[in-house]
Design an enzyme around this catalytic site. Sequence first.
Site, PDB file in Angstrom:
ATOM      1  N   CYS A 240       4.944   2.815  -9.540  1.00  0.00           N
ATOM      2  CA  CYS A 240       6.154   3.560  -9.916  1.00  0.00           C
ATOM      3  C   CYS A 240       5.801   4.515 -11.034  1.00  0.00           C
ATOM      4  O   CYS A 240       5.027   4.155 -11.921  1.00  0.00           O
ATOM      5  CB  CYS A 240       7.207   2.610 -10.464  1.00  0.00           C
ATOM      6  N   GLU A 274       2.096   4.699  -4.269  1.00  0.00           N
ATOM      7  CA  GLU A 274       2.775   3.817  -3.321  1.00  0.00           C
ATOM      8  C   GLU A 274       3.893   4.579  -2.614  1.00  0.00           C
ATOM      9  O   GLU A 274       4.590   5.379  -3.237  1.00  0.00           O
ATOM     10  CB  GLU A 274       3.345   2.619  -4.109  1.00  0.00           C
TER      11      GLU A 274
END
Length: 396
Positions: A240, A274
């Site tokens: 993140c 991601e």
Amino acid sequence: MPAKVAVSPTEAKSLLVIKFDTKSIHYENYKKLLLDLECEKTFIGVLTEEEADTSLTDLTPDDTQLFDKAKKVVTRTKEVTHAFSDPVLSNQLHAPPPQPTTIRNVYFGNYKVKPWYTSPYPEEYSCSRNLYLCNACLKYMNSDYVLQRHRMKCAWRHPPGDEIYRDQNISMFEVDGQRQPIYCQNLCLLAKMFLQSKILCYDVEPFLFYIMTEYDGTSCKILGYFSKEKRSASNYNVSCILTLPIYQRRGYGAFLIDFSYLLSMAERKLGSPEKPLSDLGLLSYRSYWKKRVAETLLSMRSPVSIENIAQATSMVCDDVISALEALSVLKYDMKKKIYVLHIDKMNLYHVCKKWDEKHPQRVKPAYLRWTPYIGEAKISDLLSKEDILLPLSKSS
Ligand SMILES: CC(=O)SCCNC(=O)CCNC(=O)[C@H](O)C(C)(C)COP(=O)(O)OP(=O)(O)OC[C@H]1O[C@@H](n2cnc3c(N)ncnc32)[C@H](O)[C@@H]1OP(=O)(O)O
């Protein structure tokens, strides 16, 4: 027995009637005791009988009805709020799209920010209109008064980890989710207010957090961060990423992305963020990949392969291809039926120049002091072993 207890049938439910035997030798003592009790009821005579009368505060049927009504409204509101935070449920109820959290304002340092999405703060905080965060330890509070009191005693001057990079007033700290779970959970809760994807806010142990800070003369204040799995099966180098909204569009996001690739380079791995990326994440990454590949192509001698570019940038081949397409460099040769790179150096130079103008804050590999995560060893244990210490040889 000096006192007889008699309960009249009609009053049995609510009242206990005590009758005293006035002829008893103990009567005077009991009388005195009762007077003392009466005195206590009126706070030793401070209150008048009328003031000490609490019968006015007894619950009436109207009060009970009002309470039940309010309780029903709250229960209904809660059901709807939960439905909003669960897409499956919201579809079932045909509810409007998810609403922002009931938290309307987040006070962070001297800033007031409007959250974009719901974050799973404990209920007593997420029901408040205003949330107050300490900009040093990220502790959350629901009143300004408590925050002011907290500030008086909060001794944090930087994130609770190893400073692995410093360039003038910009630093990067590595914080281990296992060692500092509260700080990392608070950070994730804060990030979740600006990220739609389902990031885990409480299960922080498998992650390392890289916090970007700026020294303002007294402390290192947080600008943004990215998290990274300690062991990623898919070789993700960012889980993140967030620039605090108050600092966005100043190039810090690009700095964090560049830093994540610097770590991948130190690990001698190819990395990628991601998926799925948020809209802002995609814009930021595309812009970065384009510039990074343009810069690399300019510095390489032909013949160049996608694999070569991937190795030189630590980007996975898919991301390299996406950047080559964005640069309009990758062409299909119909005759030979192969893909070829058509490099227009002026165009690449222009892309790099434009990007550099917008992003003055550059990552300088020579300032990195870091060893890749190797389990339970502390970075301080390794600092003495010069031979495994970076800086990297890459030019800054
Ligand atoms: C793997 C993942 O975590 S994906 C999730 C990504 N994170 C989020 O979505 C959280 C909320 N967003 C953010 O925190 C930030 O917008 C970030 C981290 C994505 C970017 O941080 P910033 O500090 O604003 O990035 P920065 O100033 O370096 O800009 C980088 C590029 O992003 C793009 N960009 C960033 N914000 C915007 C915006 N609001 N509108 C348009 N483009 C934008 C631009 O292309 C910009 O390049 P430019 O300078 O050529 O215009």
